[in-house]
Write an enzyme that holds these catalytic residues in place. Structure first.
Site, short mmCIF file in Angstrom:
data_model
loop_
_atom_site.label_atom_id
_atom_site.label_comp_id
_atom_site.label_asym_id
_atom_site.label_seq_id
_atom_site.Cartn_x
_atom_site.Cartn_y
_atom_site.Cartn_z
N ASP A 1 0.80 -1.22 0.00
CA ASP A 1 0.00 0.00 0.00
C ASP A 1 0.83 1.27 0.00
O ASP A 1 0.34 2.35 -0.30
CB ASP A 1 -0.82 0.06 1.30
C1 GLC Z 1 -1.07 2.52 5.72
C2 GLC Z 1 -0.38 1.34 6.35
C3 GLC Z 1 -0.58 0.14 5.53
C4 GLC Z 1 -2.04 -0.02 5.32
C5 GLC Z 1 -2.64 1.23 4.66
C6 GLC Z 1 -4.09 1.10 4.34
O1 GLC Z 1 -0.51 2.78 4.52
O2 GLC Z 1 0.98 1.56 6.53
O3 GLC Z 1 -0.01 -0.97 6.17
O4 GLC Z 1 -2.27 -1.12 4.53
O5 GLC Z 1 -2.42 2.29 5.49
O6 GLC Z 1 -4.93 1.96 4.98
C1 GLC Z 2 -1.74 -3.96 5.30
C2 GLC Z 2 -2.92 -4.04 4.40
C3 GLC Z 2 -2.68 -4.92 3.20
C4 GLC Z 2 -1.40 -4.53 2.54
C5 GLC Z 2 -0.24 -4.51 3.51
C6 GLC Z 2 1.03 -3.99 2.91
O1 GLC Z 2 -1.55 -5.18 5.96
O2 GLC Z 2 -4.06 -4.50 5.10
O3 GLC Z 2 -3.73 -4.82 2.29
O4 GLC Z 2 -1.16 -5.43 1.50
O5 GLC Z 2 -0.58 -3.65 4.60
O6 GLC Z 2 1.00 -2.65 2.64
#
Ligand code: GLC
Ligand code: GLC
Length: 814
Positions: A487
């Site tokens: 993300d």
């Molecule tokens: C932030 C977090 C990530 C998460 C994303 C979604 O980027 O670091 O882990 O998946 O938010 O809201």
């Molecule tokens: C969080 C989110 C997932 C994402 C991951 C890496 O765990 O829930 O969707 O893939 O962060 O950013």
């Protein structure tokens, strides 16, 4: 330093001191009514949706961290001393504290001045209510006169509004008190047809429903005025903060034990029958009263608790392993499977790190979670698949999440994550292999929940596939969009404005930045889809999918290989990300794991090279780091990943979610020692002895462990709701122990450590129990097998003839 121990026989983790480094929590409920509960009885409850139907209030990020919950106060009516058996909120010097977190229940109690008080909390199957069963014993030699006070603070339903809209909410709160039952009915007068109730099995000495009367002005939950003086105020809430508190008096002879039952629940009335008598403003309680009466009886509570235990016996009994490693056994047989069910129920919505407001059910997250729970709840997995697919967009893309109550998708945390649609294929393939239920592919499913837009689920998968091919970049690799699995790798964001969301801001057109990770995922998904098409007899589609997979594989090898490992991406200027040419972020874990899982580089040694690079550059004693070197500063063109200080989260944290990809990849190369070594490094049970460093619960996985660049190296965060649960479960059960459901039957292909003499697995697959005994004769992974005494070529156990429900399999590895 330890804070408790595993009681594997009871399937419990027993916490023996209340001041754990962080709240160590558990989940109550497994259908529609849920709660989270900490080891000191903190937490809250909700019906289906932690945001839209929250029953009790919880203030996140409090000081102390976890404060507010299902608190019971005890009071000695002779001495006037009062205390909380769960330690919070009064924090007295209780003795023999214990919190037993079990499967869907928690038992929290302690002894204080010879009064043992212990509360069992659970949600009966099939009901929208929770039971608190308090058991009080006088362990002393004198008769005792005691008071018990219960307490909950009601949330005014919408948790977001409840924590922000005070100008309105301080005037809307309403309750009814009827024969000792406290009914919370805020907004029932207008558009809600649901209410909450809080009941008690004993004759009441009093009650309270207005928070500031119960607590007293300028007081907190640690010394409520009613408890201190030993008498409720019988307050009725009008506006402000409705609560529920019962006061019960108990006289206990030496050695005497009493049970007090509290029931907190949620109930809906038909809109036309909300009031009784009609035309009044009084809640119609006819349909809820029998339920309340039922669960205030000890026999009903006992029976409900037995059923809950039987439910978990059945679910966990579907896959049981005995290996030489007790940490693996415990996780596979109990806690990892249990955590997979928590991710099924919660996705990423409600934990002590997910506020229940921000993230509903994630498209990417829940499709991956399927891998961990599909064998336990196949019918519900089917519904989940269809719900998720119904939020897919006509373009083949997907909303990133949907709200569990409404099942409608939203873009609150962004859209255009270009990996999203492909996970649907991965999830559906897992569903089909486990269940053999091909009929799901023929279910008409809408796009974006729009009636009239339906096409077969099978066609949804085709759209997922084409979505990627319609969005290829300059190197022929998939465009990354907002981000991919990571993300925080936001290559089109370029945000320099404080407060902008990295997930919803896009300042670039998105026509250049490409993801090697999505390429790997595409190869895997396209091959899965080809297998599905083959079994549907769609020969021309099989060719299309296989050709596209082969072409993408070539592209990865030509454009996505850096010499010693797979590249991560190309940025918006066409520069490499995750390459030896970079100053920071030279190597990333995701494409190494996923490309190898997809089979890329298996033929020419590149897979081995990539995994050796992981071992050399990313593996630490606490797990495998996401990327190295960490980003030491913010890079406008990389986005959120470089916003985190080094060693945390996506910036070189140990992101436990993708560690199993490397484990699986290692098994594909036959390296059981390394796969299991990686498995053990992040296994929470194996880390119990370093609880002081790890800090999160030793019985469940956390999303991340701080990487070696972080000052708190080895510290876990964000426990419970993470794809780590499903992927580790998948890695250990299907790749390392190697018992895999396939379209043809169960495959046995263990890739376990060389030192293991053997192991057994008992696994139910499509209604048949397979008792598999593996023993090692030589060092390798080749399998010789007898099935019910007859020797079989290869490693596939085909389906037994109809009527046979158990099969014994002997395997030798050499
Ligand atoms: C932030 C977090 C990530 C998460 C994303 C979604 O980027 O670091 O882990 O998946 O938010 O809201
Ligand atoms: C969080 C989110 C997932 C994402 C991951 C890496 O765990 O829930 O969707 O893939 O962060 O950013």
């Amino acid at each position: 330093m330890s804070y408790g121990f595993f009681d594997d026989k009871q399937r419990e983790y027993v916490i023996t001191r209340p001041d754990t480094p962080l709240p160590w929590i558990n989940y109550l409920g497994c259908e529609a009514y849920f709660g989270i509960i900490s080891n000191t009885a903190g937490g809250y409850s909700f019906y289906k949706d932690a945001r839209l139907r929250r029953l009790t209030r919880y203030r996140y990020n409090n000081a102390p961290f976890d404060f507010g919950g299902r608190y019971i106060y005890m009071r000695d009516n002779d001495s006037g001393r009062f205390w909380s058996p769960s330690w919070e909120p009064t924090q007295d010097k209780i003795e023999k504290y214990s919190c037993r977190h079990g499967m869907g229940y928690s038992i929290i109690g302690s002894t204080f001045e010879r009064i043992r008080a212990e509360t069992l909390y659970f949600v009966p199957l099939g009901e929208n209510l929770e039971i608190w069963q308090l058991v009080v014993t006088n362990e002393g030699k004198k008769p005792r006169r005691l008071s018990v006070f219960s307490s909950v603070e009601f949330c005014l339903w919408d948790a977001q509004d409840d924590s922000t809209n005070f100008q309105r909410n301080f005037s809307t709160g309403q309750v009814e008190i009827d024969r000792g039952v406290i009914y919370h009915k805020t907004e029932y007068r207008e558009r809600r047809n649901h209410f909450a109730y809080f009941a008690c099995s004993e004759k009441l000495a009093g009650y309270d429903t207005q928070r500031d009367v119960f607590l007293g002005a300028y007081r907190g939950w640690d010394r409520p005025a009613a408890v201190e003086r030993g008498r409720s105020f019988n307050s009725e809430a009008h506006g402000w903060a409705p609560i529920g508190s019962h006061h019960v008096k108990l006289s206990l002879k030496p050695g005497e034990t009493r049970r007090v039952i509290f029931v907190l629940g949620y109930h809906e009335n038909p809109v036309s029958g909300k009031f009784d008598p009609p035309g009044s403003q009084t809640i119609n309680k006819r349909s809820v009263k029998p339920t309340i009466a039922k669960y205030l009886k000890p026999a009903a509570v006992d029976a409900a608790f037995e059923s809950l235990r039987a439910y978990w016996d059945r679910l966990l009994g579907l896959y049981q392993a005995k290996t030489p490693d007790r940490h693996a056994n415990r996780m596979v047989n109990i806690w990892n499977a249990y955590q997979c069910m928590a991710t099924f129920n919660m996705s990423r919505s409600a934990s002590f790190y997910e506020s229940g407001i921000g993230r509903g059910l994630g498209f990417r997250d829940s499709t991956q979670d399927l891998l961990g729970f599909v064998h336990m709840v196949p019918e519900r997995a089917r519904e989940r698949v269809l719900d998720l697919a119904a939020t897919q967009l006509e373009s083949g893309g997907a909303y990133h999440q949907y709200q569990p109550l409404t099942k409608r998708g939203n873009n609150d945390v962004g859209s255009n994550f270009n990996d999203d649609p492909l996970w649907l294929i991965v999830g559906v393939a897992a569903y089909l292999k486990e269940t053999g239920d091909w009929s799901i592919l023929d279910v008409p499913v809408p796009y974006d929940n729009k009636p009239g837009s339906e096409s077969l689920l099978y066609e949804h998968l085709g759209r997922s596939f084409r979505y990627t091919l319609d969005r290829l970049g300059p190197h022929g690799l998939p465009l990354i969009g907002r981000a991919d699995w990571n993300d925080c790798l936001n290559l089109n964001c370029f945000s320099d404005t404080p407060g902008e969301s990295f997930q919803t801001t896009t300042n670039k057109e998105g026509k250049v930045a490409e993801s090697v990770f999505i390429a790997g995922l595409f190869v895997l998904a396209a091959r899965e889809l080809a297998e599905i098409a083959k079994r549907r007899g769609s020969t021309s589609e099989v060719q299309t999918y296989l050709k596209a997979a082969a072409r993408m594989e070539e592209t990865v090898l030509a454009q996505g290989w850096d010499g010693e490992w797979f590249l991560r991406a190309y940025d918006d200027s066409g520069r490499k990300v995750g390459s030896r040419e970079c100053d920071e972020g030279k190597i990333f874990i995701e494409p190494q794991g996923f490309c190898v899982m997809a089979g890329v580089g298996l033929g020419d040694g590149r897979a081995r090279k990539a995994l050796d690079s992981v071992n050399k550059m990313l593996a630490t004693p606490h797990g495998i780091i996401l990327q190295q070197p960490a980003y030491s500063k913010y890079y406008l063109h990389l986005g959120e990943i470089s916003s985190y200080p080094p060693g945390y989260k996506e910036n070189a944290g140990i992101f436990c979610h993708n560690n199993p990809w490397v484990m699986i990849a290692e098994t594909m190369l036959g390296n059981g020692d390394r796969a299991f070594d990686y498995y053990s490094r992040i296994n929470p049970s194996a880390r119990e002895k370093i609880s002081r460093i790890h800090r999160c619960e030793p019985y469940v996985y956390a999303q991340m462990i701080a990487g070696r660049d972080a000052p708190t190296y080895g510290e876990a965060k964000n426990s419970w709701l993470t794809g780590t649960a499903a992927w580790n479960y998948f890695a250990i059960t299907q790749s390392i122990l190697g018992i895999r459901p396939t379209y043809e039957g169960l495959v046995v292909a263990p890739v376990v450590p060389g030192s293991w003499k053997g192991f057994t697995v008992s696994r139910v697959f499509q209604g048949v129990r397979y008792d598999i005994r593996v023993s090692r004769k030589g060092k390798g992974n080749s399998v010789k097998m007898t099935v019910d005494g007859r020797s079989v070529e290869g490693n596939l156990i085909s389906r037994p003839t109809a009527g046979i429900t158990s099969v014994a399999v002997q395997v030798t590895l050499s």
